[in-house]
Write an enzyme that holds these catalytic residues in place. Structure first.
Site, PDB file in Angstrom:
ATOM      1  N   ARG A  14       0.806  -1.220   0.000  1.00 37.41           N
ATOM      2  CA  ARG A  14       0.000   0.000   0.000  1.00 37.41           C
ATOM      3  C   ARG A  14       0.844   1.278   0.000  1.00 37.41           C
ATOM      4  O   ARG A  14       0.322   2.374  -0.192  1.00 37.41           O
ATOM      5  CB  ARG A  14      -0.966  -0.001   1.196  1.00 37.41           C
ATOM      6  CG  ARG A  14      -2.224  -0.812   0.915  1.00 37.41           C
ATOM      7  CD  ARG A  14      -3.095  -0.943   2.136  1.00 37.41           C
ATOM      8  NE  ARG A  14      -2.526  -1.875   3.105  1.00 37.41           N
ATOM      9  CZ  ARG A  14      -2.906  -1.960   4.376  1.00 37.41           C
ATOM     10  NH1 ARG A  14      -3.836  -1.145   4.839  1.00 37.41           N
ATOM     11  NH2 ARG A  14      -2.346  -2.851   5.178  1.00 37.41           N
ATOM     12  N   ASN A 167      -4.127  -6.392  20.293  1.00 40.23           N
ATOM     13  CA  ASN A 167      -2.728  -6.785  20.267  1.00 40.23           C
ATOM     14  C   ASN A 167      -1.937  -5.798  19.418  1.00 40.23           C
ATOM     15  O   ASN A 167      -2.294  -5.534  18.277  1.00 40.23           O
ATOM     16  CB  ASN A 167      -2.625  -8.197  19.670  1.00 40.23           C
ATOM     17  CG  ASN A 167      -1.193  -8.648  19.493  1.00 40.23           C
ATOM     18  OD1 ASN A 167      -0.321  -8.272  20.274  1.00 40.23           O
ATOM     19  ND2 ASN A 167      -0.959  -9.455  18.471  1.00 40.23           N
ATOM     20  N   ASN A 379      37.499  42.992   3.774  1.00 44.91           N
ATOM     21  CA  ASN A 379      36.212  43.360   3.197  1.00 44.91           C
ATOM     22  C   ASN A 379      36.187  42.892   1.747  1.00 44.91           C
ATOM     23  O   ASN A 379      37.017  43.307   0.942  1.00 44.91           O
ATOM     24  CB  ASN A 379      36.017  44.879   3.283  1.00 44.91           C
ATOM     25  CG  ASN A 379      34.576  45.253   2.991  1.00 44.91           C
ATOM     26  OD1 ASN A 379      33.966  44.724   2.068  1.00 44.91           O
ATOM     27  ND2 ASN A 379      34.031  46.159   3.784  1.00 44.91           N
ATOM     28  N   TYR A 389      38.549  27.127 -10.063  1.00 39.39           N
ATOM     29  CA  TYR A 389      38.438  25.883 -10.828  1.00 39.39           C
ATOM     30  C   TYR A 389      38.783  26.153 -12.277  1.00 39.39           C
ATOM     31  O   TYR A 389      38.221  27.067 -12.898  1.00 39.39           O
ATOM     32  CB  TYR A 389      36.998  25.395 -10.680  1.00 39.39           C
ATOM     33  CG  TYR A 389      36.685  24.058 -11.285  1.00 39.39           C
ATOM     34  CD1 TYR A 389      37.470  22.940 -11.014  1.00 39.39           C
ATOM     35  CD2 TYR A 389      35.580  23.897 -12.108  1.00 39.39           C
ATOM     36  CE1 TYR A 389      37.149  21.702 -11.544  1.00 39.39           C
ATOM     37  CE2 TYR A 389      35.246  22.664 -12.647  1.00 39.39           C
ATOM     38  CZ  TYR A 389      36.035  21.565 -12.361  1.00 39.39           C
ATOM     39  OH  TYR A 389      35.708  20.352 -12.884  1.00 39.39           O
TER      40      TYR A 389
HETATM   41  C1  UD1 Z   1      -0.582  -8.628  13.502  1.00 36.34           C
HETATM   42  C2  UD1 Z   1      -1.080  -9.478  14.674  1.00 36.34           C
HETATM   43  C3  UD1 Z   1      -2.335  -8.826  15.259  1.00 36.34           C
HETATM   44  C4  UD1 Z   1      -2.043  -7.405  15.674  1.00 36.34           C
HETATM   45  C5  UD1 Z   1      -1.476  -6.628  14.491  1.00 36.34           C
HETATM   46  C6  UD1 Z   1      -1.006  -5.266  14.930  1.00 36.34           C
HETATM   47  C7  UD1 Z   1      -0.489 -11.763  14.159  1.00 36.34           C
HETATM   48  C8  UD1 Z   1      -0.966 -13.064  13.644  1.00 36.34           C
HETATM   49  N1  UD1 Z   1      -1.366 -10.801  14.190  1.00 36.34           N
HETATM   50  O1  UD1 Z   1      -1.578  -8.709  12.509  1.00 36.34           O
HETATM   51  O2  UD1 Z   1      -2.775  -9.572  16.373  1.00 36.34           O
HETATM   52  O3  UD1 Z   1      -3.221  -6.800  16.144  1.00 36.34           O
HETATM   53  O4  UD1 Z   1      -0.344  -7.291  13.934  1.00 36.34           O
HETATM   54  O5  UD1 Z   1      -0.641  -4.528  13.826  1.00 36.34           O
HETATM   55  O6  UD1 Z   1       0.654 -11.650  14.532  1.00 36.34           O
HETATM   56  N2  UD1 Z   1       5.569  -9.944   8.778  1.00 36.34           N
HETATM   57  C9  UD1 Z   1       6.651 -10.645   8.343  1.00 36.34           C
HETATM   58  N3  UD1 Z   1       6.478 -11.872   7.801  1.00 36.34           N
HETATM   59  C10 UD1 Z   1       5.267 -12.438   7.685  1.00 36.34           C
HETATM   60  C11 UD1 Z   1       4.145 -11.730   8.142  1.00 36.34           C
HETATM   61  C12 UD1 Z   1       4.329 -10.492   8.687  1.00 36.34           C
HETATM   62  O7  UD1 Z   1       7.779 -10.156   8.414  1.00 36.34           O
HETATM   63  O8  UD1 Z   1       5.195 -13.568   7.182  1.00 36.34           O
HETATM   64  C13 UD1 Z   1       5.749  -8.619   9.362  1.00 36.34           C
HETATM   65  C14 UD1 Z   1       5.101  -7.528   8.519  1.00 36.34           C
HETATM   66  O9  UD1 Z   1       6.039  -6.995   7.612  1.00 36.34           O
HETATM   67  C15 UD1 Z   1       4.699  -6.540   9.555  1.00 36.34           C
HETATM   68  C16 UD1 Z   1       4.423  -7.361  10.788  1.00 36.34           C
HETATM   69  O10 UD1 Z   1       5.093  -8.588  10.587  1.00 36.34           O
HETATM   70  O11 UD1 Z   1       5.738  -5.642   9.879  1.00 36.34           O
HETATM   71  C17 UD1 Z   1       2.954  -7.570  11.032  1.00 36.34           C
HETATM   72  O12 UD1 Z   1       2.399  -8.231   9.932  1.00 36.34           O
HETATM   73  P1  UD1 Z   1       0.943  -7.924   9.470  1.00 36.34           P
HETATM   74  O13 UD1 Z   1       0.632  -8.758   8.304  1.00 36.34           O
HETATM   75  O14 UD1 Z   1       0.747  -6.477   9.342  1.00 36.34           O
HETATM   76  O15 UD1 Z   1       0.120  -8.457  10.728  1.00 36.34           O
HETATM   77  P2  UD1 Z   1      -1.407  -8.293  10.969  1.00 36.34           P
HETATM   78  O16 UD1 Z   1      -2.118  -9.260  10.165  1.00 36.34           O
HETATM   79  O17 UD1 Z   1      -1.771  -6.872  10.832  1.00 36.34           O
END
Ligand code: UD1
Ligand code: CA
Length: 456
Positions: A14, A167, A379, A389
């Site tokens: 996004r 969370n 001055n 240059y």
């Molecule tokens: C996650 C939490 C959710 C919380 C929310 C807060 C889980 C399952 N859920 O959800 O409870 O309320 O964050 O924002 O943990 N990422 C990776 N690898 C992956 C998946 C994610 O590196 O395979 C990283 C993403 O880049 C990101 C972060 O983990 O920085 C969170 O991932 P995202 O997909 O945003 O989690 P949510 O589904 O929003």
């Protein structure tokens, strides 16, 4: 042993950007840099950045930094899976803190509290109450108000969906337990992902308390998924940086119109009674001495301004060293290596590069000074150019104490103007002017009898 795992593998689609999301800046510093710096402040022994999308770019930017390791997650199969990528490198005897690379403004004291919970053998969880909890994992508590589990929005039933405690994703776990629990995660859920959040229920089942804390500021836990959220956190962070300056005694005419860009620096150092007018950008390591005034629309980068100096409107300063009581601008440009000794003046439409302007010397109008050393109380007249240059190499100009360079002179370097020497206006100086001499190097004026042509 404190291990920090920073999840940074997600795509950030996004953002609609070629730059990996975690490299997008807040206050001129990549979001991941903010997270790393916060973790560094709680004495993390090792940091493990889980990279995936744009892994090479992320690694390149941070590989120089001590104490950082990378774990590659080639496919994004969920937050639990992401932590698993670093698991082999986590010391079982310690504590693991899990952070997100796109939640940049988490504060060190919040992290310290989570680590403390964990040191006493429990699991620490950072939660926030949201008016609109859509999309977040919900904190499910039992009759005694103890945390039972986290249920993801997409897996939640109707009553769970009404829970407002969410969370943040940030938690601390005894590392030994992480080694035990992560391999037990399943992806049997609405998103087919390995949820890190499932370790909460595992902890409860194992009789280990999950203790929650809430951050001092909700913004600490805000993630950035798009440019609007990035801009929102930028503003919040700027407000904090600026109020910090005001707390140190700086007058900021409009706190919403001062921007501080940290880059890799520690930021801005200020003395007493500094005044900063609107639309000023301070970038990198900026040191501002007592009583300094910065007028509107100035950009000041990696520069030190000593006591009593005045920077007038629309000036641009970069990598410059300005000593006491100098006067700069309006519309002045100090480029890297510009040094202004006490009481020096650089006025409107002047450019100074890699040069020393001696004590009390004046370069007041429309002048270029490059690769020059100017003595005291000299001055330099309007429109003077140091021709430093030849198209290939750069050469030095030396101008002595009390020298006077007339307007519109070209000083062709390498060249010396002695102490007390005078250069007549409009001269092109190609050889040394000895001390106290007057150099005139221009066409001689002749006044001819002359009849102006008349229109036919
Ligand atoms: C996650 C939490 C959710 C919380 C929310 C807060 C889980 C399952 N859920 O959800 O409870 O309320 O964050 O924002 O943990 N990422 C990776 N690898 C992956 C998946 C994610 O590196 O395979 C990283 C993403 O880049 C990101 C972060 O983990 O920085 C969170 O991932 P995202 O997909 O945003 O989690 P949510 O589904 O929003
Ligand atoms: Ca998210």
């Amino acid at each position: 042993m404190i291990d920090v795992v920073i999840l940074a593998a997600g795509q950030g689609s996004r953002m609609k950007s070629d730059l990996p999301k975690v490299l997008h800046p807040i206050a001129g510093k990549p979001m991941l840099g903010h997270v790393i710096d916060a973790a560094a402040q709680v004495q993390a022994d090792a940091m493990h950045v889980v990279v995936g999308h744009g892994a090479d770019q992320v690694k390149t930017q941070f590989s120089q930094q001590a104490g950082i390791q990378f774990a590659l997650q080639t496919e994004q199969k969920g937050t639990g899976h992401a932590v698993m990528m670093a698991l082999d490198n986590l010391a079982p005897a310690g504590v693991t803190l899990i952070l997100y690379g796109d939640v940049p403004l988490i504060q060190p004291n919040t992290l310290a509290s989570l680590i403390d919970i964990c040191k006493s053998g429990n699991v620490g969880l950072l939660t926030v109450n949201m008016d609109d909890p859509t999309g977040y994992g919900r904190i499910v508590r039992d009759a005694n108000n103890k945390v039972k589990a986290i249920v993801e929005h997409k897996d939640a039933n109707e009553s769970e969906l009404t829970i407002q405690e969410c969370n943040t994703g940030i938690l601390s776990v005894p590392t030994e337990k992480l080694h035990e629990w992560l391999p037990q995660l399943s992806n049997d859920n609405a998103q087919g992902e390995y949820y890190l959040t499932d370790v909460i229920a595992m902890s409860v089942n194992a009789g280990i308390d999950v203790q929650t804390i809430q951050p001092k500021y909700a913004e600490e836990t805000f993630g950035v998924n798009n440019r609007a959220q990035q801009a929102e956190l930028e503003r919040w962070n700027q407000a904090r940086l600026v109020s910090d300056l005001m707390a140190q005694g700086v007058t900021v005419l409009d706190p919403a119109r001062l921007d501080i860009r940290l880059g890799n620096s520690t930021g801005v150092t200020v003395g007493r009674d500094v005044v900063i007018d609107v639309n000023v950008i301070l970038e990198g390591d900026v040191i501002i001495g007592d009583g300094v005034t910065i007028e509107a629309n100035c950009i000041i980068k990696n520069t030190s301004l000593a006591a009593g100096t005045k920077v007038k409107a629309f000036s641009h300063l970069e990598d410059a060293l300005v000593k006491d009581g100098c006067d700069i601008g309006p519309y002045a440009r100090l480029r890297p290596g510009a040094v202004l000794e006490n009481g020096a003046k650089v006025g409107n439409f002047c450019e100074v590069k890699k040069s020393i302007i001696g004590e009390g010397s004046k370069v007041n109008h429309l002048t270029y000074i490059g690769d020059a050393i100017i003595g005291k109380n000299a001055n330099i007249g309007a429109g003077t150019i140091t021709c430093n240059y030849d198209g290939v190499n750069k050469f030095k100009t030396e101008i002595g104490d009390n020298a006077f360079v007339g307007s519109n002179s070209a000083l062709v370097a390498p060249v010396k103007i002695g102490d007390g020497a005078t250069v007549a206006a409009g001269s092109t100086i190609t050889k040394e002017v000895e001390a106290d001499k007057l150099a005139v190097a221009r066409g001689k004026q002749v006044n001819l009898k002359w009849q102006r042509p008349a229109k036919k």
